[in-house]
Design a protein around this motif. Sequence first.
Motif, PDB file in Angstrom:
ATOM      1  N   ARG A   1       0.808  -1.229   0.000  1.00  0.00           N
ATOM      2  CA  ARG A   1       0.000   0.000   0.000  1.00  0.00           C
ATOM      3  C   ARG A   1       0.837   1.273   0.000  1.00  0.00           C
ATOM      4  O   ARG A   1       0.517   2.223  -0.717  1.00  0.00           O
TER       5      ARG A   1
ATOM      6  N   TYR B   1       2.092   1.829  -3.504  1.00  0.00           N
ATOM      7  CA  TYR B   1       1.025   2.304  -4.396  1.00  0.00           C
ATOM      8  C   TYR B   1       0.790   3.796  -4.182  1.00  0.00           C
ATOM      9  O   TYR B   1       0.645   4.557  -5.133  1.00  0.00           O
ATOM     10  N   ARG B   2       0.744   4.221  -2.916  1.00  0.00           N
ATOM     11  CA  ARG B   2       0.528   5.642  -2.614  1.00  0.00           C
ATOM     12  C   ARG B   2       1.671   6.481  -3.183  1.00  0.00           C
ATOM     13  O   ARG B   2       1.438   7.520  -3.797  1.00  0.00           O
TER      14      ARG B   2
ATOM     15  N   LEU C   1       1.147   6.748  -6.916  1.00  0.00           N
ATOM     16  CA  LEU C   1       0.003   7.604  -7.262  1.00  0.00           C
ATOM     17  C   LEU C   1       0.301   9.086  -7.054  1.00  0.00           C
ATOM     18  O   LEU C   1      -0.259   9.932  -7.746  1.00  0.00           O
ATOM     19  N   THR C   2       1.174   9.411  -6.107  1.00  0.00           N
ATOM     20  CA  THR C   2       1.482  10.819  -5.843  1.00  0.00           C
ATOM     21  C   THR C   2       2.651  11.328  -6.678  1.00  0.00           C
ATOM     22  O   THR C   2       3.010  12.500  -6.578  1.00  0.00           O
TER      23      THR C   2
ATOM     24  N   GLN D   1      -5.760   4.282 -11.802  1.00  0.00           N
ATOM     25  CA  GLN D   1      -5.434   5.149 -10.672  1.00  0.00           C
ATOM     26  C   GLN D   1      -6.633   5.256  -9.733  1.00  0.00           C
ATOM     27  O   GLN D   1      -6.485   5.147  -8.504  1.00  0.00           O
ATOM     28  N   ALA D   2      -7.826   5.454 -10.292  1.00  0.00           N
ATOM     29  CA  ALA D   2      -9.043   5.568  -9.474  1.00  0.00           C
ATOM     30  C   ALA D   2      -9.326   4.264  -8.730  1.00  0.00           C
ATOM     31  O   ALA D   2      -9.727   4.280  -7.561  1.00  0.00           O
TER      32      ALA D   2
ATOM     33  N   GLU E   1      -6.891   4.030  -5.866  1.00  0.00           N
ATOM     34  CA  GLU E   1      -7.340   4.977  -4.825  1.00  0.00           C
ATOM     35  C   GLU E   1      -8.487   4.369  -4.022  1.00  0.00           C
ATOM     36  O   GLU E   1      -8.506   4.458  -2.786  1.00  0.00           O
ATOM     37  N   ALA E   2      -9.450   3.742  -4.706  1.00  0.00           N
ATOM     38  CA  ALA E   2     -10.585   3.111  -4.013  1.00  0.00           C
ATOM     39  C   ALA E   2     -10.105   1.962  -3.130  1.00  0.00           C
ATOM     40  O   ALA E   2     -10.596   1.779  -2.007  1.00  0.00           O
TER      41      ALA E   2
ATOM     42  N   LEU F   1      -7.141   1.721  -1.701  1.00  0.00           N
ATOM     43  CA  LEU F   1      -6.484   2.315  -0.536  1.00  0.00           C
ATOM     44  C   LEU F   1      -7.503   2.914   0.431  1.00  0.00           C
ATOM     45  O   LEU F   1      -7.346   2.809   1.650  1.00  0.00           O
ATOM     46  N   ALA F   2      -8.556   3.528  -0.102  1.00  0.00           N
ATOM     47  CA  ALA F   2      -9.597   4.103   0.757  1.00  0.00           C
ATOM     48  C   ALA F   2     -10.322   2.997   1.528  1.00  0.00           C
ATOM     49  O   ALA F   2     -10.639   3.151   2.711  1.00  0.00           O
TER      50      ALA F   2
ATOM     51  N   GLU G   1      -4.640   3.399   4.523  1.00  0.00           N
ATOM     52  CA  GLU G   1      -3.248   3.623   4.143  1.00  0.00           C
ATOM     53  C   GLU G   1      -2.367   2.689   4.953  1.00  0.00           C
ATOM     54  O   GLU G   1      -2.736   2.239   6.027  1.00  0.00           O
TER      55      GLU G   1
END
Length: 143
Positions: free
Chosen positions: A53, A56-57, A60-61, A110-111, A114-115, A117-118, A122
């Motif tokens: 995770r 991935y973050r 994504l950033t 990406q979306a 994000e889902a 991870l949400a 995190e």
Amino acid sequence: MSPISSSRSLSFDVTGEPLAIKGFTTTRWRIVDLVSGLAGPWTLDLQLYMTERAAYRFNLTSTTPRLFVRAGEAGARPVPASITASQDVAAGWLDGEHRVLEVDMPLAIQAWIEAYLAHHGEAPAEGRKKKRKGAGRAREIGA
């Protein structure tokens, strides 16, 4: 909240283009036509893992989020075998002397990440682990 799938099938093709470097010609291989589903000549499952995770973050950033494809050994025609969104995993593949191809991550992927991870949260912050009292110190020896 409904569970978020941790796997997504991605299809793509691999194309080579000649590249001249200081008088030598080689082939630069690229991933093209990356889409969700089973449409392309190559299909791999992008599997997300809880242990990745933080990677991935980080991806994504970044300025340009990427996907990484392990594609056999350098010097031969690429044979895609695995795909990841983790730069840590891709670095491990490179350390193992595998060819790794990169491609821009589609917005839909990406979306989805994000889902994921949400839904799963995190990754916990890596704090310093407490050692038992006296660990890491030389023992005092009485004479």
